[in-house]
Design a protein around this motif. Structure first.
Motif, PDB file in Angstrom:
ATOM      1  N   GLY A 126       0.769  -1.169   0.158  1.00  9.60           N
ATOM      2  CA  GLY A 126      -0.168   0.013  -0.166  1.00  9.60           C
ATOM      3  C   GLY A 126       1.124   1.530  -0.265  1.00  9.60           C
ATOM      4  N   THR A 127       2.121   0.883   0.759  1.00  8.25           N
ATOM      5  CA  THR A 127       3.430   2.870   0.811  1.00  8.25           C
ATOM      6  C   THR A 127       3.605   3.056  -0.800  1.00  8.25           C
ATOM      7  N   GLN A 128       4.087   1.506  -1.184  1.00  3.70           N
ATOM      8  CA  GLN A 128       5.085   1.688  -2.743  1.00  3.70           C
ATOM      9  C   GLN A 128       3.213   2.097  -3.772  1.00  3.70           C
ATOM     10  N   ILE A 129       2.354   1.741  -3.626  1.00  2.00           N
ATOM     11  CA  ILE A 129       1.442   2.286  -4.668  1.00  2.00           C
ATOM     12  C   ILE A 129       1.231   3.750  -4.545  1.00  2.00           C
ATOM     13  N   GLU A 130       0.919   4.267  -2.991  1.00  2.00           N
ATOM     14  CA  GLU A 130       0.431   5.438  -2.369  1.00  2.00           C
ATOM     15  C   GLU A 130       1.877   6.111  -2.837  1.00  2.00           C
ATOM     16  N   ALA A 131       3.712   5.698  -3.103  1.00  2.00           N
ATOM     17  CA  ALA A 131       4.265   6.776  -3.587  1.00  2.00           C
ATOM     18  C   ALA A 131       4.374   7.094  -4.768  1.00  2.00           C
ATOM     19  N   GLU A 132       3.762   5.910  -5.680  1.00  2.00           N
ATOM     20  CA  GLU A 132       3.273   5.481  -7.496  1.00  2.00           C
ATOM     21  C   GLU A 132       2.602   6.919  -7.523  1.00  2.00           C
ATOM     22  N   ALA A 133       1.354   6.163  -6.782  1.00  2.00           N
ATOM     23  CA  ALA A 133      -0.066   7.670  -6.959  1.00  2.00           C
ATOM     24  C   ALA A 133       0.662   9.016  -6.981  1.00  2.00           C
ATOM     25  N   ILE A 134       1.365   9.710  -5.783  1.00  2.00           N
ATOM     26  CA  ILE A 134       2.051  10.536  -5.624  1.00  2.00           C
ATOM     27  C   ILE A 134       2.868  10.768  -6.788  1.00  2.00           C
ATOM     28  N   ALA A 135       3.531   9.940  -7.152  1.00  2.00           N
ATOM     29  CA  ALA A 135       4.682  10.608  -8.135  1.00  2.00           C
ATOM     30  C   ALA A 135       3.782  10.834  -9.503  1.00  2.00           C
ATOM     31  N   MET A 136       2.839  10.437  -9.597  1.00  2.82           N
ATOM     32  CA  MET A 136       1.745  10.538 -10.874  1.00  2.82           C
ATOM     33  C   MET A 136       1.132  11.846 -10.875  1.00  2.82           C
TER      34      MET A 136
END
Length: 585
Positions: A126-136
């Motif tokens: 979940g934290t990885q997905i959040e970091a990737e979403a923030i980068a988007m």
């Protein structure tokens, strides 16, 4: 009417195809997709628990409990069938519409897994997905995704609070060091210059003078005793210190009043910056307020501009504010935090970069300048078409992300970037919003030919619908300007007093609420803050000013199905029926 292929957009991209459909046309596919997701989730649980004994070894599951759950679920389903149909193209009341299918599926699947993004210990993925979403999101608004930082919040209000927290952290560090130096060296403290000195000078002074850490904490209004710190600043500066101020435009969201209360700054510290004749932040008024704060010895904790006002969807001159900030930094050495409240309008950044845009020039210039600001609030659960509750807060780089740290002995962490609990106002945070944004960015894409097309269609729908409505109802008066997909208007006959027009707006709103097929909202602009814009509006019909403000009807045309011309025709018909029923057109 039915939606036929002749209704598909000329560009060939069926933006509405990303959504469930106003009559649940994608229900069968969505059911299968949810079933496949549930199968994957079930397999994960079986594999993860392969070595454990079954709770029901004889295979006899508690059917009576299943029946209780099913009965309650059916009751809840029936009750929710009476909920506001915000998915309908006939709903234009507030900043909410249908959620996209990618966002819905991402939200549901993440909820099934239920990771808590407070720590990687309980949210490895979940934290990885959040970091990737923030980068988007960072890439979409113009931040460098390699350097930008941020996280998901429950809403724009919390994201705005995050900006105040970080801006206060920075100002407090600079001022506490300057206070210690003034006291130990016997020099007069220039509060305004000290509070905006910048990190390079701060680090230079710390290395040169090596102040004890406990002495800096004692000089801090955050880490120490604020009353004592204020007294010390007053003595060192030779004038009474009344604390910092925050510059917020008069079209500000209610969250800023909350921030004044929560952070103990007092409402007086939130200085309203005047608006120009178009209802946007006035740059001259901002300069005046900052000069006044300088004369009062009150540092500017942050200056806020709005990208997509709640009432109108309009944009402040973010680029102009950035230019002011850069001039002050160049000429006076001031570093003033610039936050953009783009809770509504931030996603319009996805429309940039493909030549002509449906947005106004002011909006396009403001969006292009966001890459220059310190921080931004953006709400995926508005124009990101994700389920509630999903806000986001982003800053340009790691240094701007710094906040006060707190100890939580029951949570081990290697560093803050791994575990965000100490860098977020909210402790436990769901990963559902991040997964919804990740799915949206991975499928639709936050690009001009992806998400940008959906929002371009929304602006085009506003133009087409309002043009048709004004043609059918000549007394419909559009509030100028219209930067995006929100339209505010009144119905006023020539020479009609403002009080009568306001009463008519109230009556039309009530008619909409009481069961009209077309749903809209209303808002009120006080004369004290919107005098120029109100004057320009009333001049359209030559009315008398006999009220202290303007009440307008408000339509938010963000429904994705309005891409279809046949659907727009339905909406125009119902809108005109509403307007002609309560006021002569």
């Amino acid at each position: 009417m039915t939606l036929g292929t002749r209704d598909l957009p000329a560009h060939g991209i069926d933006s509405a195809g990303w959504f469930p459909g106003p009559r649940a046309e994608h229900a069968a596919w969505l059911r299968d997709a949810l079933a496949r997701s549930l199968d994957t989730w079930s397999a994960w649980r079986r594999d993860a628990g392969a070595g454990d004994p079954s709770v029901w070894p004889d295979g006899q599951l508690p059917d009576d409990q299943h029946e209780q759950i099913d009965a309650a679920l059916q009751t809840l389903a029936r009750r929710l069938s009476g909920e506001t149909a915000t998915f309908s193209p006939h709903y234009a009341g507030h900043m909410v519409s249908d959620a996209s299918m990618p966002a819905l599926l991402g939200h549901v699947l993440a909820t099934l897994h239920n990771p808590n993004n407070t720590s990687k210990e309980v949210s490895r993925v979940g934290t990885q997905i959040e970091a990737e979403a923030i980068a988007m999101l960072a890439r979409m608004i113009g931040f460098d995704p390699a350097h930008a930082r941020g996280h998901m919040t429950s809403c724009g209000t919390i994201a705005n609070f995050e900006a105040v927290w970080r801006a206060r952290f920075r100002l407090d560090h600079w001022l506490s060091l300057a206070l210690w130096l003034a006291e130990t060296q016997g020099e007069r403290l220039d509060v305004f210059a000290a509070a905006h000195m910048g990190w390079p000078r701060y680090h230079t002074l710390r290395e040169r003078h090596a102040p004890p850490e406990d002495a800096l904490r004692a000089a801090s209004a955050v880490a120490g005793n604020p009353a004592d710190t204020f007294r010390r600043i007053s003595r060192a500066s030779g004038r009474e210190y009344l604390g910092p101020v925050v510059m917020v435009p008069e079209n500000k969201h209610f969250s800023w009043r909350k921030a004044a209360n929560v952070f103990g700054l007092g409402e007086e510290a939130f200085r309203g910056v005047g608006l120009d004749a178009q209802g946007r932040l006035c740059l001259k008024a901002l300069e005046h307020e900052v000069e006044k704060a300088t004369a009062q010895g009150r540092p500017v904790l942050a200056a806020v501009s709005v990208a997509g006002a709640t009432e109108t969807g309009n944009f402040d001159p973010v680029d102009g504010v950035c230019d002011l900030m850069e001039r002050w930094r160049r000429e006076r050495g001031w570093r003033i935090w610039h936050h953009v409240d783009a809770a509504y309008g931030g996603f319009f950044a996805s429309t940039l970069g493909a030549g002509a845009t449906a947005l106004s020039d002011v909006a396009a210039s403001a969006l292009a300048a966001i890459r220059r600001v310190d921080s931004i609030t953006i709400d995926p659960h508005k124009l990101g078409y994700t389920p509630y509750a999903c806000g986001a807060f982003l800053v340009r780089d790691a240094q701007r992300y710094a906040v006060s740290s707190f100890a939580a002995p029951y949570l081990e962490r290697a560093h803050v970037s791994d575990d965000l609990w100490s860098a977020t106002l909210e402790g436990s945070r769901t990963s559902a919003g991040a997964a919804a944004v990740w799915m949206t960015g991975t499928t639709i894409g936050f690009t001009p030919d992806g998400f940008g097309r959906i929002l371009e269609n929304a602006v085009e729908a506003r133009r087409a619908i309002m043009h048709a409505a004004m043609k059918a109802c000549p007394d419909l008066r559009l509030l100028d300007p219209c930067d995006t997909n929100i339209a505010c208007f009144t119905v006023a006959r020539t020479g009609e007093p403002l009080s009568v027009v306001n009463a008519g707006s109230e009556a039309l709103y009530e008619a909409s609420v009481q069961g009209g097929r077309f749903t809209l909202s209303k808002t009120h602009f006080p004369l004290s803050s919107h005098a120029g814009q109100i004057t320009r509006h009333v001049e359209q019909w030559g009315g008398d000013f006999d009220a202290d403000g303007l009440t307008v009807l408000r339509c938010v045309f963000m429904n994705p199905y309005l891409e279809r011309e046949t659907m727009r025709a339905h909406v125009v018909e119902d809108m005109v029926t509403l307007l002609s029923g309560a006021a002569p057109c």
